[in-house]
Write an enzyme that holds these catalytic residues in place. Structure first.
Site, PDB file in Angstrom:
ATOM      1  CB  CYS A  77      -0.055   2.740   1.494  1.00  0.00           C
ATOM      2  SG  CYS A  77      -1.162   4.298   1.131  1.00  0.00           S
ATOM      3  CG  HIS A 133       4.112   3.800   2.949  1.00  0.00           C
ATOM      4  ND1 HIS A 133       2.788   3.929   3.002  1.00  0.00           N
ATOM      5  CD2 HIS A 133       4.430   4.276   4.202  1.00  0.00           C
ATOM      6  CE1 HIS A 133       2.277   4.661   3.748  1.00  0.00           C
ATOM      7  NE2 HIS A 133       3.379   4.611   4.802  1.00  0.00           N
TER       8      HIS A 133
END
Length: 530
Positions: A77, A133
């Site tokens: 990610c 994130h």
């Protein structure tokens, strides 16, 4: 995860042309940009890759756009998201080691200019909905401090789809839904994440005037990352899948597909669609242990096998020149930064040190050609022409190919032979050979009849190309605006020597002006005395 996936510069892969131009149909203003980033969607987990999962909305957008069939991302990610936001490999931002953990004092380094910051400079209204994130340990790391006008979503990598709680370790659990820079307690209705984020994105579209200001919407879904949670009504569609994880995952993808449909309808309803570029991308490969599938590719998320880094991706837009095509050239997630900034009429300074390339032309015009078509001697995606004796060779996409009669014929009835004639090459054709002496009108392609002549000429092209110097095609410079130069076009660039020379000239003129004023002053005094 210290190893870095490398991709070739666009001049050798996706944008295989000798001259690069950003071009699209109906360009009248800066396009709206909608970037949809989904989480952990496997390479096979879309209908048009043969999946048992039904994704009619995504399939339709991809079929009417350009499918990116050699599209690469990072295997996790945070690295992928950092590359999207900066246009730089994670080895150049220090984020090459796994993901950013909730408990770490770490974030996307603040010295890196981000995609929304560049688009904001170009006049865009910038909005983010979904998963960040990229770190949050201090205020300067938050999305609204990194170029987004608004932010609604989560700061961490995963969490409960309904309660929006996430545990970062034993006894370390907390709420993770934000509006701007504050916890969004009042926004929380226990709604399923995919539905909630889509509704928020649509409300942004509804409250913005598409005619007044271009919009950049970054919609980063939590789906289809674990935990595997989904409303029951989507599960009903996949009773035939015996594996429970796969069944839940398939249902989550269907919910995501419905969300993409609803977003597309909103773009049309509120007047954005005709001037919008939609990019769809997964952040990494699927996780088979959590229901994903990358078949027939090897490996999974968190690996550098193709299954971990080769992603689902496509571009959909009425502004594309060639729709309904596939781009099989290399495209990397770092390429979106320069591509979208250039598309949005922004500027790309050299000190950005980008690793990505502007690939819009290659995507929009879906260039044909390959080394195979050039017998391994020449990449026929390169636009080139060579005349040797009575032979003429063409490679690449030669451009408008009809015969245009003289304009003086416009009032006359032309014969059907010339007025209605159209030459339609086979789709994908990228090489032609003509005998220009016998066929000066370039009507009979002889490339299949005389392959030995083609090979000789391709070798000659390759020989000439070895002497080519690097392309000179810098990004536009806002200092060239005539408004900064007395309303006229003229030289505007000044290097250090120019500035020193200008300073010296200005000092000299100032000195001469002072002497002249002093002489006039003395002269006036003498006149006064007399």
């Amino acid at each position: 995860m210290g190893w870095e996936y490398k991709h070739f510069p666009s001049s050798y892969s996706c944008s295989s042309t000798w001259s690069v131009h950003v071009s699209w149909e109906n360009r009248g203003s800066q396009p709206h940009i909608v970037f949809i980033l989904v989480d952990d969607q496997g390479f096979r987990d879309v209908g048009y890759h043969g999946s048992e999962i039904k994704t009619p909305a995504i399939d339709r957008l991809a079929a009417q756009g350009v499918k990116l069939e050699n599209y690469y991302v990072q295997p996790l990610c945070s690295p992928s998201r950092s590359q999207l936001m900066t246009g730089r490999y994670q080895i150049h931002t220090g984020l090459q080691h796994s993901i950013i953990r909730a408990t770490q004092p770490n974030c996307l380094p603040l010295e890196n200019v981000t995609l929304p910051q560049k688009l904001k400079q170009a006049g865009y209204s910038t909005h983010m909905v979904g998963k960040w994130h990229l770190g949050f340990y201090k205020r300067g790391c938050l999305p609204t401090q990194r170029g987004f006008d608004t932010f609604f979503g989560s700061l961490l990598g995963s969490g409960d789809y309904y309660s929006h709680y996430k545990c970062g370790g034993t006894g370390m659990c907390g709420y993770d839904l934000y509006e701007g820079e504050q916890a969004a307690w009042d926004q929380d209705r226990g709604m399923y994440s995919t539905v909630m984020l889509t509704r928020k994105a649509i409300s942004i579209l509804a409250n913005h005037d598409p005619q007044q200001q271009p919009l950049f919407l970054y919609l980063a879904y939590q789906a289809v990352h674990s935990p595997l949670q989904v409303p029951a009504r989507y599960l009903e569609r996949y009773k035939g899948i015996p594996n429970l994880s796969r069944r839940k995952y398939a249902a989550m993808v269907s919910c995501l597909d419905e969300a993409v449909h609803n977003l597309t309808m909103a773009l049309k309803r509120y007047g954005y669609y005709d001037n919008t570029v939609i990019v769809y991308s997964s952040d990494n490969g699927g996780q088979p242990f959590a229901g994903g599938s990358n078949w027939p590719l090897r490996g999974s998320k968190a690996t550098y096998w193709e299954g971990g880094i080769r992603a689902v991706g496509f571009v959909h837009s009425p502004l594309l020149v060639n729709k309904g095509t596939k781009c099989r050239s290399l495209v990397h997630i770092t390429d979106w930064f320069p591509t979208l900034v250039t598309l949005g009429e922004g500027t790309l300074e050299e000190d950005l040190n980008l690793d990505g390339y502007d690939v819009w032309e290659a995507i929009s015009e879906a260039k044909n050609g390959s080394w195979k078509a050039g017998y391994g001697l020449w990449n026929t995606a390169v636009q080139a022409a060579l005349r040797v004796g009575h032979w003429k060779l063409l490679t690449g996409v030669p451009g408008y190919s009809d015969w245009v009669p003289p304009q003086t014929f416009s009032t006359q009835r032309l014969t059907n032979r010339y007025h209605n004639e159209r030459i339609r090459w086979d789709r994908g054709k990228s090489l032609w050979l003509f005998n220009i002496i016998a066929d000066p009108y370039e009507r009979v392609d002889l490339s299949q009849r005389y392959p030995h002549i083609v090979k000789k000429m391709l070798l000659r092209l390759a020989h000439y190309n070895k002497t080519a110097v690097p392309v000179r095609y810098p990004a536009k410079d806002l200092r060239s605006n005539p408004q900064f130069n007395g309303g006229v076009w003229g030289p505007w660039y000044k290097d250090e020597k120019d500035r020193q020379d200008e300073k010296h000239i200005n000092n000299h003129l100032t000195e001469l002006s002072s002497k002249k004023r002093w002489k006039n002053k003395l002269k006036n005094r003498k006149l006064k005395r007399s």
